[in-house]
Design a protein around this motif. Structure first.
Motif, short mmCIF file in Angstrom:
data_model
loop_
_atom_site.label_atom_id
_atom_site.label_comp_id
_atom_site.label_asym_id
_atom_site.label_seq_id
_atom_site.Cartn_x
_atom_site.Cartn_y
_atom_site.Cartn_z
N SER A 140 22.58 -10.90 1.89
CA SER A 140 23.18 -12.13 1.37
C SER A 140 24.29 -12.64 2.26
N ARG A 141 24.82 -11.77 3.12
CA ARG A 141 25.91 -12.17 4.02
C ARG A 141 25.41 -12.58 5.40
N GLY A 142 24.09 -12.59 5.59
CA GLY A 142 23.55 -12.95 6.89
C GLY A 142 23.75 -11.88 7.93
N SER A 143 23.58 -10.63 7.54
CA SER A 143 23.86 -9.50 8.43
C SER A 143 22.74 -9.31 9.46
N GLY A 144 23.08 -8.61 10.54
CA GLY A 144 22.11 -8.30 11.58
C GLY A 144 21.38 -7.00 11.32
N THR A 145 20.59 -6.59 12.31
CA THR A 145 19.70 -5.44 12.15
C THR A 145 20.46 -4.17 11.83
N ARG A 146 21.56 -3.91 12.52
CA ARG A 146 22.30 -2.68 12.28
C ARG A 146 22.85 -2.64 10.86
N SER A 147 23.35 -3.77 10.40
CA SER A 147 23.89 -3.80 9.04
C SER A 147 22.79 -3.64 8.01
N LEU A 148 21.63 -4.25 8.24
CA LEU A 148 20.51 -4.14 7.30
C LEU A 148 19.89 -2.74 7.32
N ALA A 149 20.26 -1.94 8.31
CA ALA A 149 19.76 -0.56 8.35
C ALA A 149 20.35 0.26 7.21
N GLY A 150 21.33 -0.29 6.51
CA GLY A 150 21.87 0.38 5.34
C GLY A 150 22.67 1.62 5.70
N MET A 151 22.68 2.55 4.78
CA MET A 151 23.46 3.77 4.95
C MET A 151 22.62 4.81 5.68
N PRO A 152 23.12 5.40 6.75
CA PRO A 152 22.36 6.44 7.45
C PRO A 152 22.38 7.76 6.70
N ALA A 153 21.37 8.58 6.94
CA ALA A 153 21.32 9.90 6.30
C ALA A 153 22.48 10.78 6.77
N ARG A 154 22.96 10.53 8.00
CA ARG A 154 24.09 11.30 8.53
C ARG A 154 25.04 10.39 9.28
#
Length: 360
Positions: A140-154
Motif C-alpha cells: 500500500s506504500r508503493g514499496s520495492g522488491t526488497r520491502s515486499l520480500a517481507g520478513m526474512p527467516a533470519r
C-alpha cells in the motif's frame, strides 16, 4: 500415539530452524504470551534439550497498558522448561508512531539481552499470516522488491521458524498443550494499521477473491526475496567497482565547485569535515549510467547510507532525485537526501557527504 499435528508442525519448524547450532548453544524465545509466541516457546522447551541446546525465554513489558507488568510476570512463570526467563522492561518513545516506537524499543531490549546472556539466536513468533499482513501494508506504500520480500527467516541473531505456518496452527498447538494464550488488547485496536489489515482487509480479500490470499501473499514475499537477493548481489559488485570512500570525513559545503574529482581517485585538497560527519563517498558515474535502474538505485542507496543517511528515513523519492543526477544531468545543484546527507555531481563522479555549512 504422537503429538497433535499442530504441535508436531511447530516443533518440526523449530527443530529445522536450530539445525545448524552447536550443543550447548543458548537459544532464547521472545514470548508475549500470545498464541504464536507461546506455541513457539513451548516447542523450544521441547526441542532444545533433545538437541543438546540450552533454551531461555524473554518477554518485553512495554508499559503501554494497565496490568502489563503482571502479564509479563505470568509469562516468565509458565512451566515451559526455559531458563533463564526474564522480563525486559522498556520505555516506548514516539518516533515513527506508536507501532514503530514499540517495535524499536522491543528489538533494542531483545538485542541487549541476547548479547548479555550470550545467546546465539532469538526466536520470534511471526507466522505466515504476519508475513501476509506485512506484504499488504508495504504494498500500500508503493514499496520495492526488497520491502515486499517481507520478513526474512533470519536476520542477524533473530530467527523466525513459523513463517511457513498459519496462525490457526499455533492456536491449535496451544489448545492441544493446554496452554491459554493471552489476548493483547492492542491486537484488536483499530487505531493500529496492522490490526485493520488483519481484522478488515484480509478477511475482505478472502471473501471477494476466495481462500488462500494469505498463503499467496507469503509466497509473493518469498519470490520477491529471491529476486531482491540477486539484485543486491549485483549491486554489491558494482559498488565495489564504482565507489571510493575518502580517507577523511567531508561536507559538501567544503568541496569547491572547481575541484576536478577523477573517477577512481580522491582529490587531495578536499578538506576533512567535523567529527561526527559520515565518510564522503564518491561513485564513478560511467560505472552507473548503463545499469538497469533497479541495480543503479541500490548502489545509490548503499552510498547514501554509507555517507550517514539513516536507512529508516531514506525513501524511494530521495533515491529517485539522486538518480536524476545520472540519468537527467543538466548541471543541477546538490540533492538533499536524508539525515543531513546530500549528493552532488562533479566531473564524472557523484559525491555523497554531509550537507553542513562550512565554518567561516
Amino acid at each position: 500415539m504422537g503429538p497433535h499435528p499442530a504441535v508436531a508442525d511447530v516443533r518440526r519448524a523449530v527443530r529445522l530452524a536450530l539445525a545448524d547450532l552447536e550443543p550447548g548453544d543458548l537459544v532464547l524465545a521472545a514470548c508475549s504470551g500470545g498464541a504464536d509466541s507461546l506455541a513457539l516457546a513451548a516447542a523450544l522447551g521441547f526441542v532444545a534439550p533433545r538437541a543438546g541446546l540450552r533454551a531461555g525465554l524473554l518477554t518485553v513489558d512495554h508499559g503501554l497498558q494497565e496490568g502489563s507488568e503482571r502479564q509479563a510476570a505470568e509469562v516468565v512463570r509458565l512451566p515451559l522448561g526455559l531458563d533463564p526467563a526474564e522480563v525486559l522492561t522498556v520505555e516506548v518513545g514516539t518516533a515513527g508512531g506508536p507501532e514503530n516506537a514499540a517495535r524499536q524499543a522491543r528489538y533494542a531490549a531483545l538485542a541487549e539481552a541476547a548479547d548479555r546472556l550470550g545467546a546465539v539466536a532469538v526466536l520470534l513468533g511471526h507466522t505466515r499470516d504476519d508475513q501476509a499482513e506485512t506484504v499488504l501494508m508495504r504494498l500500500s506504500r508503493g514499496s520495492g522488491t526488497r520491502s515486499l520480500a517481507g520478513m526474512p527467516a533470519r536476520t542477524g541473531v533473530y530467527r523466525r521458524p513459523l513463517l511457513e505456518l498459519g496462525r490457526a496452527t499455533t492456536v491449535a498447538a496451544c489448545a492441544a498443550l493446554g496452554l491459554v494464550p493471552w489476548e493483547d488488547p492492542h491486537n484488536l485496536d483499530p487505531r493500529y494499521t496492522r490490526v485493520r489489515v488483519r481484522e478488515r482487509l484480509l478477511p475482505a480479500l478472502e471473501e471477494e477473491l476466495g481462500p488462500g490470499v494469505a498463503e499467496a501473499l507469503a509466497r509473493t514475499a518469498s519470490l520477491c526475496r529471491d529476486d531482491a537477493d540477486a539484485l543486491d548481489a549485483w549491486a554489491d559488485a558494482v559498488y565495489a567497482r564504482a565507489a571510493v570512500t575518502a580517507g577523511g570525513d567531508c561536507a559538501l559545503s567544503d568541496i569547491p565547485g572547481d575541484v576536478p574529482i577523477i573517477p577512481g581517485a580522491v582529490p587531495s585538497d578536499v578538506p576533512g569535515g567535523a567529527p561526527g560527519d559520515g565518510p564522503t563517498v564518491t561513485l564513478a558515474v560511467p560505472e552507473l549510467e548503463t545499469l538497469p535502474p533497479a541495480v543503479r538505485r541500490r548502489v545509490l542507496r548503499r552510498a547514501a547510507i554509507t555517507a550517514g543517511a539513516p536507512p529508516g528515513t531514506l525513501s524511494a523519492a530521495h533515491i529517485l532525485q539522486v538518480d536524476r543526477l545520472i540519468t537527467g544531468w543538466r548541471g543541477q545543484r546538490r540533492v538533499e537526501v536524508a539525515g543531513g546527507v546530500g549528493a552532488l555531481r562533479r566531473y564524472g563522479t557523484l559525491i555523497f557527504a554531509a550537507t553542513r555549512t562550512a565554518a567561516p
